[in-house]
Design an enzyme around this catalytic site. Sequence first.
Site, PDB file in Angstrom:
ATOM      1  N   LYS A 223       1.109  -1.302  -0.058  1.00 47.08           N
ATOM      2  CA  LYS A 223      -0.054   0.036   0.090  1.00 47.08           C
ATOM      3  C   LYS A 223       0.777   1.399  -0.021  1.00 47.08           C
ATOM      4  CE  LYS A 223      -4.310  -1.561   2.197  1.00 47.08           C
ATOM      5  NZ  LYS A 223      -5.388  -1.092   3.044  1.00 47.08           N
TER       6      LYS A 223
ATOM      7  N   ASP B 216     -10.048   3.078   1.778  1.00 52.87           N
ATOM      8  CA  ASP B 216     -10.199   2.442   3.285  1.00 52.87           C
ATOM      9  C   ASP B 216     -11.027   3.484   4.015  1.00 52.87           C
ATOM     10  OD1 ASP B 216      -9.143   0.021   2.735  1.00 52.87           O
ATOM     11  OD2 ASP B 216      -7.030   0.993   2.969  1.00 52.87           O
TER      12      ASP B 216
END
Length: 278
Positions: free
Chosen positions: A72, A108
Amino acid sequence: MTFTGKASIYGVIGHPISHSLSPVFQNSAFSYLGLEAVYIPMDIPPEKLETAFRGLKALVNMRGLNVTIPHKEDVIHLLDEVSEEARSIGAVNTIIFEGGRAKGDNTDWVGFLKALREIVEPEDKRALVLGAGGASRAVVYALKRVGAEVFIWNRTYEKARKLADEFGLKAIRDAEEAVKRMDIIVNTTSVGLKEDDPWLFDYRLIRPDHTVVDIIYRETHLVKMAKQAGASYQTGFPMLVYQGAESFRLWTGCEPPLKIMKKSLSPYGYPKDCSRIP
Ligand code: ATR
């Protein structure tokens, strides 16, 4: 579902990837909407990230990726563009390919927020975030963005303080003292993944007016104790679906079929409590 040469490719990159449930609900959404698209898990070891990513980007019918641990942060320098939200969080979980360019985004935080809104409206609430690692950053960002009063606790206090400083928030040393004053408690640590993991604080302090979220999918001790206390609670499943649904929206421009996505996960333990599935 069968595919012709017109199929679009989507997928999730991570290492390991075999535990990922994203292919289940993303493919169910594509198929429900009749989109000729396939979503595949792609296991890429860290040392191969750059080579693999360049290869994926070269595919004309590659439309989008999700990114999970451990890529990420590292994928950011391979992208042509990164959204403001992803930059603030310091992580990309969604990549959109368009006209030969790769744009990084983060869903997210909004996934966490949409999931949380199933059980509480976080505005003006006091929220305790347990953990100061990668997963904590999107949660902290989301809660701060909607105006919750956010407190960060971490086993290693220094890391909590650093994260709190970065977001202009408060780090706390005593979780138990803090729990008494909180409305929302969110676990972003890895504690609870294993059945015999320790407690992060005395879970008997949870009250019926608390809202407890654990971003781990399984029912952890924390979630079980919240349930027992009569508090509102949530596992990590709704956040998983909502972050993926927001990625789906960015890639396709279509409204994600949330009910279908959630239903596809029921064999994998998605809560079947229908009153909680809007
Ligand atoms: P992630 O990206 O999933 O957040 P991470 O960056 O490695 O993973 O962070 C793991 C988090 O779990 C950290 O907040 C870590 O606390 P430390 O910073 O003190 O290491 C927390 N954690 C892991 N094991 C823990 C334990 N046994 N007790 C309390 N916190 C723990």
